[in-house]
Motif scaffolding. Structure first.
Motif, PDB file in Angstrom:
ATOM      1  N   THR A  10       0.860  -1.185   0.000  1.00 39.46           N
ATOM      2  CA  THR A  10       0.000   0.000   0.000  1.00 39.46           C
ATOM      3  C   THR A  10       0.894   1.233   0.000  1.00 39.46           C
ATOM      4  OG1 THR A  10      -0.147   0.234   2.406  1.00 39.46           O
ATOM      5  CG2 THR A  10      -1.727  -1.255   1.346  1.00 39.46           C
ATOM      6  N   VAL A  66      -7.163   2.113   0.291  1.00 41.03           N
ATOM      7  CA  VAL A  66      -7.345   0.947   1.158  1.00 41.03           C
ATOM      8  C   VAL A  66      -8.145   1.265   2.416  1.00 41.03           C
ATOM      9  CG1 VAL A  66      -5.390  -0.365   0.262  1.00 41.03           C
ATOM     10  CG2 VAL A  66      -5.039   1.167   2.177  1.00 41.03           C
ATOM     11  N   LEU A  72     -11.030  -2.044  -1.203  1.00 41.59           N
ATOM     12  CA  LEU A  72      -9.983  -2.997  -0.836  1.00 41.59           C
ATOM     13  C   LEU A  72     -10.442  -4.426  -1.050  1.00 41.59           C
ATOM     14  CD1 LEU A  72      -7.195  -3.672   0.299  1.00 41.59           C
ATOM     15  CD2 LEU A  72      -8.188  -3.496   2.604  1.00 41.59           C
ATOM     16  N   HIS A  86       2.175  -2.394   4.476  1.00 43.52           N
ATOM     17  CA  HIS A  86       1.330  -1.197   4.542  1.00 43.52           C
ATOM     18  C   HIS A  86       2.210   0.017   4.767  1.00 43.52           C
ATOM     19  CE1 HIS A  86      -2.005   1.414   5.237  1.00 43.52           C
ATOM     20  NE2 HIS A  86      -1.945   1.409   6.556  1.00 43.52           N
ATOM     21  N   SER A 114      -7.009   2.010   7.289  1.00 44.23           N
ATOM     22  CA  SER A 114      -6.468   1.123   6.257  1.00 44.23           C
ATOM     23  C   SER A 114      -5.888  -0.147   6.866  1.00 44.23           C
ATOM     24  CB  SER A 114      -5.398   1.852   5.448  1.00 44.23           C
ATOM     25  OG  SER A 114      -5.956   2.929   4.750  1.00 44.23           O
ATOM     26  N   LEU A 118      -7.154  -3.934   6.157  1.00 50.35           N
ATOM     27  CA  LEU A 118      -6.223  -4.979   5.706  1.00 50.35           C
ATOM     28  C   LEU A 118      -6.276  -6.178   6.639  1.00 50.35           C
ATOM     29  CD1 LEU A 118      -3.263  -2.657   4.747  1.00 50.35           C
ATOM     30  CD2 LEU A 118      -4.429  -4.226   3.165  1.00 50.35           C
TER      31      LEU A 118
END
Length: 133
Positions: A10, A66, A72, A86, A114, A118
């Motif tokens: 990311t 994200v 995502l 990330h 984010s 994830l």
């Protein structure tokens, strides 16, 4: 740990993401998915993709925020990943007295929301690396 398979980065077209992507390419990742809000429209994204592809790595540069859970989820459905890095973030330096709820939310969204998305959507991976800001 050695990278293999598909690795999601990311903030993948940013300075830190590009550095991580180069390391991953040299260390054995077969496919890099570089995600960023602007995708190939980000400065230097096309050149980074070409550089990495020139080293024999398959590279997908995708536009994805994200912090947007649905976006995502769609990305991960199209590109199942074996590892996550990330590196995405938003820079908003300032003194504590100048911190507003809006400024906090902007930075929080890029890093924390984010990361939570994830964590909840990626599943089992060989590595889940979060960079602090």
């Amino acid at each position: 740990w050695r990278p293999s398979g598909t690795v999601l980065v990311t903030g993948g077209t940013g300075a830190l993401g590009g550095h991580v992507a180069r390391w991953l390419a040299g260390a054995g990742a077969e496919h890099l998915v570089l995600a960023g809000r602007r995708g190939l429209e980000a400065p230097g994204a096309v050149e980074l993709r070409e550089e990495l592809a020139g080293s024999g790595v398959r590279v997908s540069v995708v536009a994805c925020d994200v912090a947007d859970r649905d976006a995502l989820a769609a990305l991960l459905e199209e590109h199942p990943v074996d590892a996550v890095f990330h590196t995405a973030g938003v820079l908003d330096d300032g003194v504590l007295e100048a911190l507003t709820p809006e400024r906090f939310e902007t930075v929080f969204r890029a890093k924390v929301r984010s990361a939570l998305n994830l964590h909840e959507l990626v599943g089992d991976v060989s590595a889940f690396v979060l960079f602090s800001s």
